[in-house]
Design a protein around this motif. Structure first.
Motif, mmCIF file in Angstrom:
data_model
loop_
_atom_site.group_PDB
_atom_site.id
_atom_site.type_symbol
_atom_site.label_atom_id
_atom_site.label_comp_id
_atom_site.label_asym_id
_atom_site.label_seq_id
_atom_site.Cartn_x
_atom_site.Cartn_y
_atom_site.Cartn_z
ATOM 1 N N THR A 40 0.848 -1.204 -0.098
ATOM 2 C CA THR A 40 -0.055 0.004 0.054
ATOM 3 C C THR A 40 0.727 1.285 0.017
ATOM 4 O O THR A 40 0.284 2.291 -0.199
ATOM 5 C CB THR A 40 -1.137 0.047 1.256
ATOM 6 N N GLU A 42 2.766 4.252 1.897
ATOM 7 C CA GLU A 42 2.183 5.141 2.921
ATOM 8 C C GLU A 42 1.078 6.219 2.499
ATOM 9 O O GLU A 42 0.735 6.384 1.332
ATOM 10 C CB GLU A 42 3.533 6.240 3.557
ATOM 11 N N GLY A 43 0.694 6.795 3.895
ATOM 12 C CA GLY A 43 -0.430 7.939 3.618
ATOM 13 C C GLY A 43 -1.724 7.184 3.334
ATOM 14 O O GLY A 43 -1.920 6.144 3.504
ATOM 15 N N ASN A 44 -2.714 8.234 2.963
ATOM 16 C CA ASN A 44 -4.161 7.417 2.610
ATOM 17 C C ASN A 44 -3.955 7.152 1.078
ATOM 18 O O ASN A 44 -3.492 8.007 0.103
ATOM 19 C CB ASN A 44 -4.907 8.719 2.441
ATOM 20 N N VAL A 45 -4.568 5.699 0.885
ATOM 21 C CA VAL A 45 -4.594 5.296 -0.391
ATOM 22 C C VAL A 45 -6.073 4.554 -0.596
ATOM 23 O O VAL A 45 -6.678 4.210 0.299
ATOM 24 C CB VAL A 45 -3.485 4.340 -0.694
ATOM 25 N N TYR A 68 -10.185 1.908 1.367
ATOM 26 C CA TYR A 68 -9.603 3.032 1.440
ATOM 27 C C TYR A 68 -8.941 3.147 2.882
ATOM 28 O O TYR A 68 -9.430 2.935 4.121
ATOM 29 C CB TYR A 68 -10.664 4.325 1.798
ATOM 30 N N THR A 71 -4.543 6.472 7.946
ATOM 31 C CA THR A 71 -3.494 6.430 9.108
ATOM 32 C C THR A 71 -4.066 5.916 10.233
ATOM 33 O O THR A 71 -5.289 5.970 10.433
ATOM 34 C CB THR A 71 -2.777 7.901 9.116
ATOM 35 N N SER A 226 -3.058 6.984 -4.404
ATOM 36 C CA SER A 226 -2.894 7.957 -3.309
ATOM 37 C C SER A 226 -4.177 8.752 -3.396
ATOM 38 O O SER A 226 -4.681 9.358 -4.449
ATOM 39 C CB SER A 226 -1.768 8.739 -3.301
ATOM 40 N N GLU A 228 -7.301 11.595 -1.282
ATOM 41 C CA GLU A 228 -7.848 12.410 0.158
ATOM 42 C C GLU A 228 -8.803 11.630 0.525
ATOM 43 O O GLU A 228 -9.773 11.638 -0.074
ATOM 44 C CB GLU A 228 -7.939 13.853 -0.460
#
Length: 245
Positions: A40, A42-45, A68, A71, A226, A228
Motif C-alpha cells: 500500500t 504510506e499515507g491515505n490510499v 480506503y 492512517t 493516493s 484524500e
C-alpha cells in the motif's frame, strides 16, 4: 596433484545471517516495512480489490471492493459488486462495523467474520502489518529464505501469531501461516509479486484452508492510488446515514 577441495559457503552464510539477525531488536521489523511498502505504501490510499473464490480451478464466486486505507489503523471497505454490493465495512483500530444499504443502524462485527471464501474482514481491511505485529524470532531457511514469527501487538487482531516467510536478500514476502489465539492454524497464504518494474509490488495473495480442500481464495490488488479521504468517512454516524456512491 589433487585439486583443492571447494567447501560449500552455506554454513558460513547461515552463521553470518544468524549474527546479523540477532543484532536486530524484536520490535525492529524492516521485513514488515518492505511488505507494507510493496502493498500500500504510506499515507491515505484507495486499493481497488478483487476477491475470487475458485474450486478445482473453476471460478465459483467473486466480488469487488474499494478499500480506503488511512492512517492510525483506520480503513473503510465499500462493496462494489456481488450479493453484498452497497455494504460498507469500517475499521477504527480494533473496532469493526458493518453498514447495510437497507438499514441506518451499524452492526458491530469482528475481524474474523468471513467476507468471501477464506477472506475475512481483517484480511481486507488490515493491510499495514507494521502497525499490527512485532517480530519476535527470525530463523534462516534453505533456498535463501527467512522465516519470521510475528506476534500480535494487540488482543483484538484476527491472528495472534503469524509465520511469515521472506527472501533473505531483499525481504520480499513469499508466504504466511496464520494462527488463532488457541494456536490452531487458521489458513495459509502465498503472496503474488510483480518484480518487472524498479520497485517490488505485492499484487495479491492466495488463501487456502486444509479443511476446504481444493478451494482457493485469491485477493487481487488491482490498483493502489493516493487519495484524500474525507474525515467524515471514518465516522460511524455519518456512514449510517449516507451512501458513498
Amino acid at each position: 596433484m589433487r585439486s583443492p577441495i571447494m567447501r560449500s559457503p552455506w554454513p558460513f552464510i547461515m552463521i553470518l545471517a544468524i549474527i546479523t539477525i540477532g543484532s536486530l531488536r524484536a520490535d525492529e521489523a524492516p521485513e514488515l516495512a518492505v511488505l507494507d511498502s510493496a502493498r500500500t505504501g504510506e499515507g491515505n490510499v484507495r486499493v481497488d480489490t478483487l476477491i475470487e473464490v475458485r474450486e478445482n480451478g473453476e471460478l465459483v464466486r467473486s466480488s469487488e471492493y474499494d478499500v480506503y486505507v488511512g492512517t492510525d489503523r483506520r480503513s473503510l471497505a465499500l462493496v462494489r459488486s456481488g450479493r453484498e454490493a452497497g455494504q460498507k465495512i469500517l475499521m477504527l483500530d480494533d473496532q469493526f462495523w458493518l453498514f447495510l444499504p437497507s438499514s441506518q443502524r451499524p452492526i458491530r462485527i469482528t475481524p474474523m467474520q468471513k467476507m468471501l471464501g477464506e477472506a475475512s474482514i481483517g484480511d481486507i481491511a488490515s493491510l499495514r502489518w507494521q502497525e499490527d505485529y512485532r517480530v519476535v524470532e527470525r530463523v534462516p531457511q534453505a533456498d535463501d529464505q527467512l522465516m519470521l514469527t510475528l506476534e500480535a501487538a494487540r488482543a483484538g487482531l484476527s491472528y495472534q501469531r503469524v509465520e511469515l516467510t521472506v527472501r533473505a536478500g531483499d525481504f520480499a514476502p513469499l508466504s504466511a501461516r496464520f494462527f488463532l489465539t488457541s494456536g490452531k492454524l487458521a489458513k495459509t497464504a502465498d503472496f503474488h509479486l510483480d518484480e518487472s518494474g524498479p520497485e517490488l509490488v505485492v499484487t495479491g495473495l492466495s488463501l487456502t484452508d486444509e479443511v476446504m480442500g481444493e478451494e482457493v481464495t485469491r485477493i487481487e490488488y488491482r490498483e493502489v492510488a493516493s487519495v484524500e479521504i474525507p474525515e467524515r468517512w471514518f465516522s460511524p454516524a455519518f456512514l449510517a446515514r449516507n451512501r458513498l456512491d
